[in-house]
Scaffold this motif. Structure first.
Motif: not given
Length: 373
Positions: A170-191, A241-248
């Motif tokens: 016996a052995h275990k079964g497996k499933a693997a997935a990749r999730l990509t979340v997309t937002g909108k970039s911008g300056h960290s001063s204006r979230p 970077a810490v001052n860039i709102i991540p887009a993905d």
């Protein structure tokens, strides 16, 4: 060619997972044909790789499959002390990428063909060699889809992953997935003018932790360690970077499921949590990377008894790693793991197998062949 010479030839093909394999598959096909075997080269949908199905004996009788994969993991580690794709012999050890995982078993299986060539077999021997096993058993489902047209349903399949020739039930079964979340970039001063993808992804990570904790409460199967199904996030990335709102932002995660639980189904709560992000304006891309079922062979089965006889070892209840065996069982036949070498040497620099291990595997397969007459 003896078994070591066959292994040397196979190691010489750098048949890396996720790349074309026509060179190694073509050579094996030609070798098998010269010994009177019926050879089926089965192209996969990728176009540059193929599975192999090789038969000696009557296809309208029920026989046995020797199953292995032709692909190997990369060998980029600087600790290699010789060319990983040139077999190096040092004392009893034979070094090279794939010697244990699992071209040693392929070589021993191919060495059996000239010993059976021209003989009248009552039952067939099949060699089923797949591609991209190391990417989550991606190749063998295409082979199994062809099986009803290639032979009568086999009595069983021996998957030759390195087990020290100890049968594994016996052995275990497996499933693997990749999730990509997309937002909108911008300056960290204006979230307020942007949409932080990492913040969105954190909501999904919370679900991952909840599912993981729930799985620890059962159901349980004491043959495994741990005795329950598991979920874990193995890769996470995002942001600049810490001052860039991540887009993905993205994660890769996996579940390993005990028999009786569907690995893909265990991912559904995470997938639903990801889909819910669209209501907040996020883009969501969910990709199932791989999936294979658990293996659970009855210890009183005919194949377990046969494996005990030909290996001379008592079967082991279960292992933590996964193989193609569950897919063979899902296709309607008994399946068991039993092959030469040691899984602890796999995917490491200076991977090796010993001459004695190859000789012992050849002897085991010859004892199997005695059941074909």
């Amino acid at each position: 060619m003896d078994c070591v010479a066959l292994l040397e030839k196979l190691i010489g093909f750098p048949s890396l997972v996720g790349t074309g394999n026509h060179a190694i598959a073509g050579w094996i096909a030609d070798y098998a044909s010269t010994h009177g075997a019926a050879v089926h080269l089965l192209p996969g949908p990728e176009g540059d790789r193929a599975n192999l199905f090789i038969t000696l004996g009557p296809v309208d009788a029920r026989g046995y499959i020797l199953s292995g994969h032709m692909d190997v993991v990369r060998a980029d580690e600087p600790q290699w002390t010789s060319d990983p794709f040139t077999l190096r012999q040092e004392g009893a050890r034979l070094y090279g990428r794939g010697t244990s995982d699992m071209k040693g078993f392929l070589a021993a299986s191919l060495a059996l063909l000239p010993k059976l060539a021209g003989k009248r077999l009552k039952r067939p021997l099949h060699l089923a060699f797949s591609y991209d096993e190391e990417a989550g058993c991606r190749g063998v489902p295409h082979l199994l889809a062809h099986l009803p047209a290639l032979c009568d349903m086999p009595l069983g399949a021996i998957i030759g992953e390195p087990s020290g020739l100890q049968p594994i039930l016996a052995h275990k079964g497996k499933a693997a997935a990749r999730l990509t979340v997309t937002g909108k970039s911008g300056h960290s001063s204006r979230p307020d003018l942007a949409l932080n993808a990492i913040h969105g992804l954190s909501q999904v990570l919370s679900t991952c932790l909840s599912v993981s904790a729930a799985l620890e409460k059962g159901p349980f199967d004491p043959t495994f360690a741990p005795a329950y199904s598991t979920l874990q996030v193995g890769v996470i990335s995002g942001g600049q970077a810490v001052n860039i709102i991540p887009a993905d932002a993205r994660i890769e995660l996996e579940v390993r499921a005990i028999a009786g639980q569907s690995p893909k189904d265990l991912l559904h709560p995470v997938e639903r949590a990801a889909e819910a992000l669209t209501e907040a304006g996020y883009g969501v891309d969910w990709v199932l990377l791989s999936e294979y079922p658990a293996l659970a062979l009855d210890p009183t089965s005919a194949l377990a008894a046969l494996a005990r006889e030909i290996s001379g070892q008592e079967p082991l209840a279960a292992v933590s790693y996964g193989t193609e065996a569950g897919l063979y069982q899902q296709a309607g036949m008994e399946a068991i793991i039993c092959g030469p070498g040691d899984i602890a040497r796999a995917h490491k620099p200076d991977e090796f197998i010993t001459r004695d291990e190859l000789i012992a595997c050849e002897a085991m397969l010859e004892r199997l062949a005695a059941h074909l007459f």
